[in-house]
Design a protein around this motif. Sequence first.
Motif, mmCIF file in Angstrom:
data_model
loop_
_atom_site.group_PDB
_atom_site.id
_atom_site.type_symbol
_atom_site.label_atom_id
_atom_site.label_comp_id
_atom_site.label_asym_id
_atom_site.label_seq_id
_atom_site.Cartn_x
_atom_site.Cartn_y
_atom_site.Cartn_z
ATOM 1 N N PRO A 306 -47.900 -13.055 -28.498
ATOM 2 C CA PRO A 306 -46.526 -12.601 -28.294
ATOM 3 C C PRO A 306 -45.583 -13.156 -29.352
ATOM 4 N N PRO A 307 -44.374 -12.595 -29.465
ATOM 5 C CA PRO A 307 -43.422 -13.082 -30.479
ATOM 6 C C PRO A 307 -43.157 -14.577 -30.351
ATOM 7 N N TYR A 308 -43.064 -15.241 -31.498
ATOM 8 C CA TYR A 308 -42.813 -16.683 -31.523
ATOM 9 C C TYR A 308 -41.336 -17.001 -31.640
ATOM 10 N N GLY A 309 -40.556 -16.039 -32.198
ATOM 11 C CA GLY A 309 -39.154 -16.330 -32.469
ATOM 12 C C GLY A 309 -38.987 -17.270 -33.645
ATOM 13 N N SER A 316 -33.196 -16.814 -29.235
ATOM 14 C CA SER A 316 -32.400 -16.667 -28.017
ATOM 15 C C SER A 316 -33.024 -15.687 -27.029
ATOM 16 N N HIS A 317 -33.911 -14.801 -27.532
ATOM 17 C CA HIS A 317 -34.537 -13.809 -26.657
ATOM 18 C C HIS A 317 -35.809 -14.342 -25.977
ATOM 19 N N LEU A 318 -36.308 -15.482 -26.435
ATOM 20 C CA LEU A 318 -37.606 -15.950 -25.950
ATOM 21 C C LEU A 318 -37.624 -16.344 -24.469
ATOM 22 N N PRO A 319 -36.628 -17.044 -23.940
ATOM 23 C CA PRO A 319 -36.694 -17.377 -22.510
ATOM 24 C C PRO A 319 -36.873 -16.151 -21.620
ATOM 25 N N GLU A 324 -40.480 -12.767 -18.382
ATOM 26 C CA GLU A 324 -41.049 -11.468 -18.020
ATOM 27 C C GLU A 324 -42.570 -11.477 -18.127
ATOM 28 N N ILE A 325 -43.097 -12.183 -19.127
ATOM 29 C CA ILE A 325 -44.561 -12.321 -19.217
ATOM 30 C C ILE A 325 -45.093 -12.949 -17.933
ATOM 31 N N ASP A 345 -41.815 -23.946 -25.201
ATOM 32 C CA ASP A 345 -41.332 -23.799 -23.824
ATOM 33 C C ASP A 345 -42.006 -22.641 -23.096
ATOM 34 N N ALA A 346 -43.126 -22.172 -23.634
ATOM 35 C CA ALA A 346 -43.790 -21.004 -23.040
ATOM 36 C C ALA A 346 -44.126 -21.228 -21.571
ATOM 37 N N GLU A 347 -44.749 -22.358 -21.243
ATOM 38 C CA GLU A 347 -45.141 -22.615 -19.858
ATOM 39 C C GLU A 347 -43.920 -22.682 -18.935
#
Length: 386
Positions: A306-309, A316-319, A324-325, A345-347
């Motif tokens: 997925p996108p890393y940003g 700013s879109h990652l959270p 949603e994932i 901060d993925a988890e």
Amino acid sequence: MSKIELVAPCHFGLEAVLKKEILDLGYEIVRVEDGRVTFAGDEDAICRANIFLRTAERILLKVGQLHAVTFDELFEGIKALPWENYIPSDGKFWVAKASSVKSKLFSPSDIQSIVKKAIVERLKGVYSLQWFPETGAEYPIRISFMKDEAVVCLDTTGLSLHKRGYRTMVSKAPIKETLAAALLMLTPWHKDRILVDPFCGSGTFPIEAAMMAANIAPGMNRSFTAEKWTNFVGRKYWYGAIDEANDLVDDQIETDIQGYDIDGDIIKAARQNAREAGVDHLIHFQQRPLSELSHPKKYGFIVSNPPYGERLEEKSHLPALYTEIGDRFRELDSWSMYLITSYEDAEKYIGKKADKNRKIYNGMLKTYYYQFLGPKPPKMNRQEKQ
């Protein structure tokens, strides 16, 4: 040629995957180090390793190893190696790459210059020549220093092995084919199980999975530098390895491999890449946003990049994205999910701690391979599928 040592570089953190691949090919492991695996083989191994290994970056033929802390020591050490066993009198040879870590000799350009001069001096005496035409086959040389110990190799591959020959069109941040293959091998996915990549981009994960399912060797449709080394790697070895690869292909299998992306043009590119790889009939590509990720079957796999940003404006879109994932994954009863990302901060936003987390260097970028393990399917179901 007697037994030789071959060095296979790989992504840092994936040495164990490559080691298993080499053992499965039937070769003896000599040593495993950070970012490379050394193994013993013969002329046939040069051909088979280039054609069959999915996770190696290239195959290097080890000419020798030496200790050097001065350029004089480097010159004499290189000159002492049996270059005439490999490079003919008309061979074109140059030092394609020099690297140095924690060593007194650290200038790549100076190392390259000294190595070239030393080889020329060696071959002058052997071939009784003062000038080399270099009109024949190419023999690129690679030397890597680690703590004043240098490993000197010939590059049998040429273009990196991640260049399978099928990816003519790429998305913005494509994952290397060799890395995608290794990450798939770190999962218990099998060709009779569902696989979905909801951020498929140019299709690398689905295509590599389909090639594994159909037993298509990754190097079948490309060329290698050592193919022209007929002075010690006979053409019969290449023909034999290609015949072996052709005999193993089974592309009449049934699979459930799917790739989604929100960008319709990227999906077209993925389909084209799959056609080039000969696996388009084994993959279903579809323009579909993450919000529509669902599947009626159980015990499937999500494997994705997925996108890393990496750009500030994207961070700013990652959270919201990773939230949603997590929401979509919770709706997929009994599924497993494997994500490679540099987003630390993925988890947190997925809302679940990964069962396993593996640190992998994707080039110079530190990434994490988050592994969320679902339950195994009942044995009865697996037997019914067979």
